[in-house]
Each structure stands twice: as C-alpha cells, then as structure tokens.
Scaffold this active site. Sequence first.
Site, PDB file in Angstrom:
ATOM      1  N   LEU A  18     -94.041  23.371  -7.435  1.00  0.00           N
ATOM      2  CA  LEU A  18     -92.796  22.888  -8.026  1.00  0.00           C
ATOM      3  C   LEU A  18     -91.601  23.703  -7.558  1.00  0.00           C
ATOM      4  CD1 LEU A  18     -93.790  22.090 -11.739  1.00  0.00           C
ATOM      5  CD2 LEU A  18     -93.563  20.512  -9.820  1.00  0.00           C
ATOM      6  N   THR A  36     -87.510  33.320  -3.894  1.00  0.00           N
ATOM      7  CA  THR A  36     -88.384  34.473  -3.698  1.00  0.00           C
ATOM      8  C   THR A  36     -89.836  34.060  -3.498  1.00  0.00           C
ATOM      9  OG1 THR A  36     -89.208  35.032  -5.927  1.00  0.00           O
ATOM     10  CG2 THR A  36     -86.905  35.584  -5.424  1.00  0.00           C
ATOM     11  N   ASN A  86     -90.672  30.648 -11.958  1.00  0.00           N
ATOM     12  CA  ASN A  86     -91.698  29.664 -11.628  1.00  0.00           C
ATOM     13  C   ASN A  86     -92.993  30.307 -11.127  1.00  0.00           C
ATOM     14  OD1 ASN A  86     -92.714  26.914 -10.645  1.00  0.00           O
ATOM     15  ND2 ASN A  86     -92.576  28.050  -8.716  1.00  0.00           N
ATOM     16  N   SER A 137     -93.603  27.261 -18.132  1.00  0.00           N
ATOM     17  CA  SER A 137     -94.854  27.427 -18.868  1.00  0.00           C
ATOM     18  C   SER A 137     -95.819  26.366 -18.356  1.00  0.00           C
ATOM     19  CB  SER A 137     -94.591  27.283 -20.378  1.00  0.00           C
ATOM     20  OG  SER A 137     -95.790  27.349 -21.118  1.00  0.00           O
ATOM     21  N   TYR A 152    -105.383  31.757 -19.141  1.00  0.00           N
ATOM     22  CA  TYR A 152    -104.206  31.106 -18.534  1.00  0.00           C
ATOM     23  C   TYR A 152    -103.333  30.487 -19.626  1.00  0.00           C
ATOM     24  CZ  TYR A 152    -101.334  27.718 -16.079  1.00  0.00           C
ATOM     25  OH  TYR A 152    -100.272  26.987 -15.620  1.00  0.00           O
ATOM     26  N   LYS A 156     -99.331  31.327 -20.926  1.00  0.00           N
ATOM     27  CA  LYS A 156     -98.280  30.331 -21.050  1.00  0.00           C
ATOM     28  C   LYS A 156     -97.806  30.175 -22.499  1.00  0.00           C
ATOM     29  CE  LYS A 156     -97.963  29.447 -16.706  1.00  0.00           C
ATOM     30  NZ  LYS A 156     -96.759  29.894 -15.969  1.00  0.00           N
ATOM     31  N   THR A 187     -99.345  19.169  -6.679  1.00  0.00           N
ATOM     32  CA  THR A 187     -99.022  20.335  -5.852  1.00  0.00           C
ATOM     33  C   THR A 187    -100.334  21.004  -5.453  1.00  0.00           C
ATOM     34  OG1 THR A 187     -98.955  21.940  -7.670  1.00  0.00           O
ATOM     35  CG2 THR A 187     -96.939  20.658  -7.258  1.00  0.00           C
TER      36      THR A 187
END
Length: 282
Positions: A18, A36, A86, A137, A152, A156, A187
């Site tokens: 994303l 970055t 992100n 998130s 995980y 989040k 993705t």
Amino acid sequence: MENSNQKVWYITGASKGLGLALVKQLLNEGKKVAATSRSIEELKKAIDDADNFLPLQVNLLSEESIEKSIQATVAQFGRVDVIVNNAGYGLAGALEELTDVEARQNFDVNVFGSLNVIRKVLPYLRKQQSGHIFNVSSIGGFTGAFPGFGIYCATKFAVQGFTESLAEEVKPFGIKATIVSPGYFRTDFLKDSSLSVPKNQLQEYKTVRDVQSAHENEINGNQPGDPHKAALAFIRTAEMQNPPVHLFLGQDAYAMAEVKIQSVKENMEAVREYAAATGFDN
C-alpha cells in the site's frame, strides 16, 4: 483551504504494498513525497526519480536514523505535513509456538517503529500547528478472530490504542490522527518477504496451519482490495477538514468490523444485569 499539492507527505515502508501504491499516486498528482525503506535501492527501483520525490533509507528502530530522514525532508521541501506510518510485517503462528524474540521483533517494527516516527515528527507539526498522522493498522487490529495471527493482531491493536490517544493529545495543536484498518488488498503482504512464520512449529496446531496455508496459497493473489483505490482513499481523507479517527478500507473490513461490533454488544447485554451492577451501594 490550503492547496493540497503543497502538502509534503512522509511515508514509511514505501517500496512495496500500500505504501508504494500511495507514493505512485501522490507523485502522479504532483504532490511532494519523502518515502522511506530499509533499502534505498528498492525504492529507486520501484519509483521513478522526480523533482518532488525524496527517497530515504531509514532504520525505523533507530531514532537517529528517523530524525535525520525528517530533517532531510524539511531541508528538501521546507516542511512536512502528512505522515503515513505504513511499514510493518505479518507474523503467523500460534502463541505457544512463537518465541519471545519473534514476538518482540514484530512489536519492534509494527509498534515501536511507528512510535519512533511520531516522537520525532511531532515537534515539526506542533511548530506548524498543523499536520495529519496516518497509522496503518489492519482489520486484524480491530478484530482478533484470526487463529495463528495473535501476535500480529496484538501489534495492530496497539496501533489502534495509541492512535486514539494520540488523536486527543494533538488536537489542541491543530494536528489530526487517523487509524487505517485495511482488509485484504492485493499486495505482496502475504508473500515470504512480508509474512514471517515461527521457526519451531508444533504439529498439534492443525487449525493454525490451515489458516496459515489459506493465507499463503489461496488468499494471496486473490485479495479483493485494489491498492490504487486504497491510495485514493488515503488522499481523500487527508484533504478532509475533519477527517475520521477510524478509516476502514474495503468492504471486507467493513463487514468484519460490523460483526465485531455486534458481537461486543451481545456480550455486554448478556451479562449487563450483574456486570454493570458492581458499584458500591449508596
């Protein structure tokens, strides 16, 4: 209203997923972007060079690295306005399987990396008395009903919690904060490079292996979400005068959020008679 093309965006984890879709869309619209990645070579390979683009190699676990990147952004563009935290990676595995090191590494990147960016960029935003921080998130940060993704999801959930507090803390400075909770987008997030698995898997956790296999082999490549449309949603939200604190992306994310909200309501009502009656008698 300020010309949105004059806003400077700073995006972490921008070499894929994303983040990459958002950078490309912003540059197509003529917006200024500092992006970055752990590898500046990956950034330059993924994104064509442009006058309004600043690729930066950043280690999100190093406050010094982050501070230098923000200083470089301000030096290049004169300011920084929209921050998109992100960067992150997925971690599959039952809680019993995952080592302390594996769990902490996921928190280091997904939680503390974003906190490091926030800590270093807020002095600039407070001085400007403006800005917008997007913390990415997941729908897995709103509902944890994903066997094998407990850590995980926990990272989040943490992003959700500190962003809700952040939104209140920075409101007096004219700064906005938004939690982005995407569903499944097409993705490379579910590929080997972005999805880590435990080194020591336990054969007893068949349900976890089934869920893990489904994500890697069935869901991967068939996600319903279009990253380009997600990028447009980010930009549209950034242009709002009063943006929401919660931004769910995807019909699947909406559906799962609604199931969670309804479930919590039902749980509360099932025990309200005694659970809400725990105060001292007058």
